[in-house]
Design a protein around this motif. Structure first.
Motif, mmCIF file in Angstrom:
data_model
loop_
_atom_site.group_PDB
_atom_site.id
_atom_site.type_symbol
_atom_site.label_atom_id
_atom_site.label_comp_id
_atom_site.label_asym_id
_atom_site.label_seq_id
_atom_site.Cartn_x
_atom_site.Cartn_y
_atom_site.Cartn_z
ATOM 1 N N GLY A 72 0.759 -1.403 -0.132
ATOM 2 C CA GLY A 72 0.049 -0.050 0.084
ATOM 3 C C GLY A 72 0.958 1.301 0.144
ATOM 4 N N GLY A 73 2.084 1.064 -0.515
ATOM 5 C CA GLY A 73 2.773 2.361 -0.665
ATOM 6 C C GLY A 73 3.598 2.556 0.584
ATOM 7 N N LYS A 74 3.457 1.681 1.630
ATOM 8 C CA LYS A 74 4.377 1.637 2.814
ATOM 9 C C LYS A 74 5.411 0.845 2.774
ATOM 10 N N ALA A 75 6.845 1.142 3.200
ATOM 11 C CA ALA A 75 7.789 0.021 3.377
ATOM 12 C C ALA A 75 7.434 -0.793 4.770
ATOM 13 N N TYR A 76 8.104 -1.925 4.535
ATOM 14 C CA TYR A 76 7.970 -2.745 5.724
ATOM 15 C C TYR A 76 9.432 -3.305 5.711
ATOM 16 N N PRO A 77 9.783 -3.929 6.971
ATOM 17 C CA PRO A 77 11.109 -4.493 7.314
ATOM 18 C C PRO A 77 11.278 -5.865 7.156
ATOM 19 N N GLY A 78 12.465 -6.431 6.812
ATOM 20 C CA GLY A 78 12.743 -7.793 6.719
ATOM 21 C C GLY A 78 12.309 -8.206 5.502
ATOM 22 N N GLU A 79 12.357 -9.421 5.367
ATOM 23 C CA GLU A 79 11.980 -10.589 4.089
ATOM 24 C C GLU A 79 10.488 -11.199 4.362
ATOM 25 N N ILE A 80 9.974 -11.296 3.434
ATOM 26 C CA ILE A 80 8.868 -12.215 3.541
ATOM 27 C C ILE A 80 8.999 -13.521 2.433
ATOM 28 N N PHE A 81 8.285 -14.532 2.785
ATOM 29 C CA PHE A 81 8.413 -15.770 2.111
ATOM 30 C C PHE A 81 7.064 -15.795 1.406
ATOM 31 N N VAL A 82 7.008 -15.959 0.116
ATOM 32 C CA VAL A 82 5.952 -16.162 -0.800
ATOM 33 C C VAL A 82 5.852 -17.302 -1.896
ATOM 34 N N TYR A 109 11.428 -14.804 8.635
ATOM 35 C CA TYR A 109 10.763 -13.908 7.830
ATOM 36 C C TYR A 109 9.563 -13.078 8.704
ATOM 37 N N GLY A 110 9.228 -11.998 8.338
ATOM 38 C CA GLY A 110 8.346 -11.077 9.004
ATOM 39 C C GLY A 110 7.053 -11.515 8.515
ATOM 40 N N ALA A 111 6.809 -11.987 7.575
ATOM 41 C CA ALA A 111 5.542 -12.509 7.154
ATOM 42 C C ALA A 111 5.612 -13.538 5.943
ATOM 43 N N SER A 112 4.481 -14.124 5.599
ATOM 44 C CA SER A 112 4.304 -15.250 4.425
ATOM 45 C C SER A 112 3.247 -15.161 3.781
ATOM 46 N N MET A 113 3.199 -15.634 2.456
ATOM 47 C CA MET A 113 1.979 -15.694 1.564
ATOM 48 C C MET A 113 1.892 -16.898 0.951
ATOM 49 N N SER A 114 0.951 -17.420 1.095
ATOM 50 C CA SER A 114 0.878 -18.868 0.176
ATOM 51 C C SER A 114 -0.161 -18.887 -0.941
ATOM 52 N N GLY A 115 0.437 -19.479 -2.057
ATOM 53 C CA GLY A 115 -0.819 -19.272 -3.065
ATOM 54 C C GLY A 115 -1.001 -18.140 -3.677
ATOM 55 N N GLY A 116 -0.334 -17.230 -3.599
ATOM 56 C CA GLY A 116 -0.366 -15.766 -4.261
ATOM 57 C C GLY A 116 -0.547 -15.835 -5.862
#
Length: 433
Positions: A72-82, A109-116
């Protein structure tokens, strides 16, 4: 200095200070990661840059690690697994936009997303990546599969085309570490350069080793395990060049502290972080003691030294693996003895095939044939050992037995140290190139 002067109270004070500082630093990073929590279980569009190669599963699913996260136009830290489905050819350095449900992260990982779903992507400029792909295409055109994919895994860490069945068999026999570009492969390359050049020129050996490290990292990418290996290797080379040696305990402690400061989530949630340092301990502390005890004043061959170092790394890491996964690869030691000593030759032949092929495909074929035969032998060993129903042993082990194992290992190391009088700080001609 505290260790040399026997002021153990100073060591304890430094340790407690380091732990306290680490907890504070970890609290800051954990607070930064909390910015993801309000987004969990929501359908979102995430934009980030691929920090490594896409890993493709048999189902067609691609596994990506994204950094430089924007939501949403905002930066977030670390990495995410997708994980995403689709036929897009995504590469390291690409900027990708993915839509899907954001979930809680794991490990570091700060967050993850499955089946994107890939909503868009832009090809990133990466000259090294393009050269690596040309190199890989040449190897695949001259070396049969799956030997070509395994050889590329050795040299540049490219495992996206490795068959799922072979990948699983490598896990069963405890050889996954040989496929990804890691500290293990880096150590092999640097050791080869040192043995080749150190007797002629200290400066030449040091410079060539640094160039090999730089080239290997650029080709394989900056993974956490590779970053740790680079720091350990470069510090060791610098100390060797000026005629000094780090005590391995202090070297491991320095690198562990540095990487933990850079990303405290390694300490709290990354098993790979612990396994890499346990393997370092096996190679840098246990192996020299065992080699000195077995060979006394004789110098072991490269084959023997590599086999012993591999076994020591396995002995140190296996209890932690058993505690974490409740499984033990029954043939891990045997598989490493039968396969690991041949990895330097396999890497050399694969590299020669790719680089010589850029100039002459006919000449490169002279290297491709022995590469196919040698890596074919290694795959045959893996398939044979993995075919046994008891190749992977289920265990229900608690923390107590693991602590007893490591206590016994420490006692063994102290006993060998007292028996051999091995000095970790002095140059040892039996272990130097």
């Amino acid at each position: 200095g505290a260790i040399r002067s026997q002021r153990w109270w100073a060591v304890i004070a430094i340790f407690l200070a380091g732990v306290s500082f680490g907890v504070l630093r970890g609290g800051v990073v954990a607070h930064e990661y909390e910015t993801y929590q309000p987004l969990f279980e929501k359908q979102l569009t995430v934009t980030g840059v691929m920090s490594g190669d896409a890993q493709i599963a048999s189902s067609g699913k691609q596994k990506l690690t994204l950094t430089g996260i924007s939501i949403g136009g905002k930066a977030y830290p670390g990495e995410i697994f997708v994980t995403v489905f689709g036929q897009q050819t995504l590469k390291r350095g690409d900027t990708v936009t993915i839509s899907g449900k954001l979930r809680e992260g794991f490990a570091s990982y700060g967050a993850s997303m499955s089946g994107g779903r890939v909503a868009g992507w832009a090809r990133g400029d990466d000259i090294v990546r393009d050269i690596r792909e040309k190199f890989a295409d040449i190897v695949r055109s001259l070396v049969m599969e799956p030997m070509a994919s395994l050889g590329l895994g050795f040299v540049v860490g490219q495992r996206s085309t490795l068959p799922d069945s072979l990948d699983e068999q490598l896990k069963i026999v405890g050889l996954t570490h040989i496929v990804v570009a890691s500290g293990y492969n880096l150590t092999i390359l640097v050791r080869f350069m040192m043995r080749l050049l150190a007797r002629h020129s200290r400066y030449l050996a040091f410079t060539a080793s640094i160039l090999v490290i730089a080239g290997f990292v650029l080709f394989s990418g900056f993974s956490p395990s590779m970053n740790r290996a680079v720091v350990v290797t470069v510090l060791s080379l610098l100390a060797w060049y000026v005629g000094r040696r780090f005590h391995p305990v202090l070297l491991i402690a320095y690198v562990a502290a540095g990487t933990a400061f850079f990303n405290p989530m390694y300490v709290w949630a990354d098993l790979g972080w612990y396994l890499s340092f346990f393997a370092f301990a096996g190679i840098l502390i246990v192996a020299p003691l065992v080699i000195t005890w077995l060979y006394s004043q004789r110098k072991p061959s490269s084959f023997e030294q590599l086999a012993i170092e591999t076994m020591c790394a396995e002995i140190v890491a296996l209890p932690l693996i058993a505690l974490s996964f409740s499984t033990i690869p029954t043939f891990a030691l045997l598989a490493n003895i039968l396969v690991a000593p041949f990895i330097p030759a396999a890497m050399l032949l694969t590299a020669a095939t790719g680089f010589v092929g850029i100039v002459s495909m006919n000449t490169a074929a002279l290297f491709a044939l022995p590469a196919t035969i040698l890596i074919g032998y290694m795959i045959a060993v893996v398939e044979w050992l993995a075919s046994f129903t008891w190749a992977q042993y289920q265990v229900d082990i608690g923390l107590g037995p693991v602590l007893v194992w490591y206590a016994a290992l420490i006692v063994m190391c102290v006993a060998l140290w007292r028996r051999t009088h091995y000095n970790f700080r002095l140059k040892d001609n039996r272990l130097e190139p």
